[in-house]
Design a protein around this motif. Structure first.
Motif, PDB file in Angstrom:
ATOM      1  N   ALA A 140      -8.277 -30.352  33.586  1.00  0.00           N
ATOM      2  CA  ALA A 140      -8.603 -31.116  32.498  1.00  0.00           C
ATOM      3  C   ALA A 140      -9.257 -30.379  31.256  1.00  0.00           C
ATOM      4  CB  ALA A 140      -9.253 -32.540  32.867  1.00  0.00           C
ATOM      5  N   ALA A 141      -9.111 -29.091  31.532  1.00  0.00           N
ATOM      6  CA  ALA A 141      -9.907 -27.850  30.543  1.00  0.00           C
ATOM      7  C   ALA A 141      -9.467 -28.240  28.976  1.00  0.00           C
ATOM      8  CB  ALA A 141      -9.861 -26.635  31.102  1.00  0.00           C
ATOM      9  N   PHE A 142      -8.554 -28.677  28.743  1.00  0.00           N
ATOM     10  CA  PHE A 142      -8.188 -28.930  27.306  1.00  0.00           C
ATOM     11  C   PHE A 142      -7.528 -30.204  27.083  1.00  0.00           C
ATOM     12  CE2 PHE A 142      -4.965 -26.313  29.676  1.00  0.00           C
ATOM     13  CZ  PHE A 142      -4.038 -26.962  29.285  1.00  0.00           C
ATOM     14  N   GLN A 143      -7.537 -30.369  25.456  1.00  0.00           N
ATOM     15  CA  GLN A 143      -6.987 -31.648  25.245  1.00  0.00           C
ATOM     16  C   GLN A 143      -6.390 -31.116  23.492  1.00  0.00           C
ATOM     17  OE1 GLN A 143      -9.379 -34.999  25.256  1.00  0.00           O
ATOM     18  NE2 GLN A 143      -8.030 -36.283  23.964  1.00  0.00           N
ATOM     19  N   THR A 145       4.993 -34.514  12.534  1.00  0.00           N
ATOM     20  CA  THR A 145       5.783 -34.249  11.504  1.00  0.00           C
ATOM     21  C   THR A 145       5.870 -32.864  10.905  1.00  0.00           C
ATOM     22  OG1 THR A 145       4.301 -34.694   9.804  1.00  0.00           O
ATOM     23  CG2 THR A 145       5.671 -36.481  10.674  1.00  0.00           C
ATOM     24  N   LYS A 146       4.966 -31.736  11.593  1.00  0.00           N
ATOM     25  CA  LYS A 146       4.737 -30.521  10.840  1.00  0.00           C
ATOM     26  C   LYS A 146       4.110 -29.739  12.287  1.00  0.00           C
ATOM     27  CE  LYS A 146       3.851 -31.675   6.201  1.00  0.00           C
ATOM     28  NZ  LYS A 146       3.530 -30.810   4.885  1.00  0.00           N
ATOM     29  N   TRP A 147       4.011 -28.370  11.835  1.00  0.00           N
ATOM     30  CA  TRP A 147       3.501 -27.709  12.738  1.00  0.00           C
ATOM     31  C   TRP A 147       1.766 -27.537  12.833  1.00  0.00           C
ATOM     32  CZ3 TRP A 147       5.792 -21.988  13.051  1.00  0.00           C
ATOM     33  CH2 TRP A 147       6.964 -21.735  13.701  1.00  0.00           C
ATOM     34  N   HIS A 148       1.505 -28.755  12.842  1.00  0.00           N
ATOM     35  CA  HIS A 148       0.217 -28.940  12.901  1.00  0.00           C
ATOM     36  C   HIS A 148      -0.792 -29.359  14.109  1.00  0.00           C
ATOM     37  CE1 HIS A 148       0.115 -27.739   8.717  1.00  0.00           C
ATOM     38  NE2 HIS A 148       0.800 -28.751   8.080  1.00  0.00           N
ATOM     39  N   THR A 149      -1.510 -28.824  14.643  1.00  0.00           N
ATOM     40  CA  THR A 149      -2.419 -29.252  15.835  1.00  0.00           C
ATOM     41  C   THR A 149      -3.512 -29.702  14.929  1.00  0.00           C
ATOM     42  OG1 THR A 149      -1.800 -27.746  17.339  1.00  0.00           O
ATOM     43  CG2 THR A 149      -3.744 -28.840  17.769  1.00  0.00           C
ATOM     44  N   THR A 150      -3.928 -31.095  14.894  1.00  0.00           N
ATOM     45  CA  THR A 150      -5.020 -31.647  14.058  1.00  0.00           C
ATOM     46  C   THR A 150      -6.259 -31.599  14.780  1.00  0.00           C
ATOM     47  OG1 THR A 150      -4.414 -33.890  14.945  1.00  0.00           O
ATOM     48  CG2 THR A 150      -3.167 -33.311  12.672  1.00  0.00           C
ATOM     49  N   GLU A 151      -6.333 -31.447  16.242  1.00  0.00           N
ATOM     50  CA  GLU A 151      -7.523 -31.301  17.124  1.00  0.00           C
ATOM     51  C   GLU A 151      -7.104 -30.623  18.274  1.00  0.00           C
ATOM     52  OE1 GLU A 151     -10.775 -34.002  19.227  1.00  0.00           O
ATOM     53  OE2 GLU A 151     -10.438 -34.635  16.910  1.00  0.00           O
ATOM     54  N   PHE A 152      -7.847 -29.715  18.653  1.00  0.00           N
ATOM     55  CA  PHE A 152      -7.986 -28.922  19.996  1.00  0.00           C
ATOM     56  C   PHE A 152      -9.048 -28.689  20.686  1.00  0.00           C
ATOM     57  CE2 PHE A 152      -7.589 -25.156  22.550  1.00  0.00           C
ATOM     58  CZ  PHE A 152      -6.602 -25.604  23.468  1.00  0.00           C
ATOM     59  N   THR A 153      -9.353 -29.519  21.600  1.00  0.00           N
ATOM     60  CA  THR A 153     -10.721 -29.496  22.254  1.00  0.00           C
ATOM     61  C   THR A 153     -10.567 -28.830  23.843  1.00  0.00           C
ATOM     62  OG1 THR A 153     -11.432 -31.492  21.355  1.00  0.00           O
ATOM     63  CG2 THR A 153     -12.705 -30.751  23.091  1.00  0.00           C
TER      64      THR A 153
END
Length: 194
Positions: free
Chosen positions: A68-71, A77-85
Motif C-alpha cells: 500500500a505504498a502508493f495510490q 479519457t486522456k493520458w492524465h494521472t490527476t493524483e499520485f500519492t
C-alpha cells in the motif's frame, strides 16, 4: 544633373543593402527564438525527469509492507494521472507521504490546435503534520501519466504485481513559431519498485 543621378543611385543601393541586412537580422532573430524555445523545453523536461526519478526512488523505502505504498487516480479519457500519492519511512521511522496533483495551467496553440497546459503540484506530509506544498513542475506540460508495471512492463492494477513505476509526460515549448521544429518534448522515466 549627374550629381542628382549619382545621389539617387547611391540611395537606391544603400536602401537595397539595408533591406538585405534587415532581412538577415529578422531571420537570425526568428531562428534564435526557436532555438531558445527548444532548449528551454528540453531543459525543463530533463529537470522534471530528474526530480521525478529522485522522488519516486523513495517509494516504499524502509517500510515493512510495500503493498500500500502508493495510490493513483487516473483520468480515463486522456493520458492524465490527476493524483499520485506515495509514501516511505525515514530511518527513524517517520512516515513521509508525497502527493502529485495535476492542475490546469492555461492553454497554448500548437500546430494550429489549442492545447490545455498542465502543471504537477507536489505536496509533502511528514508524520501527522499537514500537507505542505514542496514544489511544482513546469506549467507547460501536455500530459502526465503514472503507470504501475509488472515484470513484463505491462500496466497492472494489483499492487502485489508491481515491479516498476513508469512516468510519461510532455513539455510544450514555451514559444511557438513557424521556425520552432521541436514543439513538444516527450520524456519517460521507469523506476524499479522493490
Amino acid at each position: 544633373m549627374p550629381f542628382i543621378y549619382d545621389t539617387l543611385v547611391a540611395t537606391l543601393i544603400s536602401m537595397t543593402v539595408l533591406l538585405i541586412l534587415s532581412s538577415i537580422q529578422t531571420e537570425a532573430t526568428q531562428s534564435n527564438t526557436a532555438r531558445t524555445s527548444r532548449n528551454v523545453a528540453k531543459t525543463q523536461a530533463q529537470d522534471f525527469s530528474t526530480w521525478l526519478e529522485e522522488d519516486l526512488g523513495e517509494i516504499g523505502k524502509n517500510m515493512s509492507s510495500n503493498a500500500a505504498a502508493f495510490q493513483t487516480h487516473q483520468d480515463s479519457t486522456k493520458w492524465h494521472t490527476t493524483e499520485f500519492t506515495f509514501k516511505y519511512e525515514t530511518v527513524s521511522g517517520t512516515l513521509v507521504r508525497t502527493r502529485y496533483e495535476l492542475e490546469k495551467a492555461g492553454t497554448r496553440t500548437v500546430d494550429g490546435t489549442t492545447e490545455t497546459l498542465y502543471e504537477v503540484v507536489r505536496s509533502r506530509k511528514v508524520g501527522s503534520g499537514s500537507w505542505q506544498q514542496k514544489g511544482q513542475s513546469p506549467a507547460n506540460l501536455g500530459y502526465f501519466e503514472v503507470n504501475k508495471l509488472d515484470k513484463n512492463a505491462t500496466p497492472v492494477s494489483n499492487p502485489s504485481e508491481v515491479e516498476s513505476i513508469r512516468v510519461r509526460f510532455s513539455v510544450i515549448a514555451p514559444f511557438q513559431s513557424e521556425e520552432t521544429f521541436l514543439r513538444r518534448v516527450r520524456r519517460s522515466a521507469v523506476i524499479p519498485y522493490e
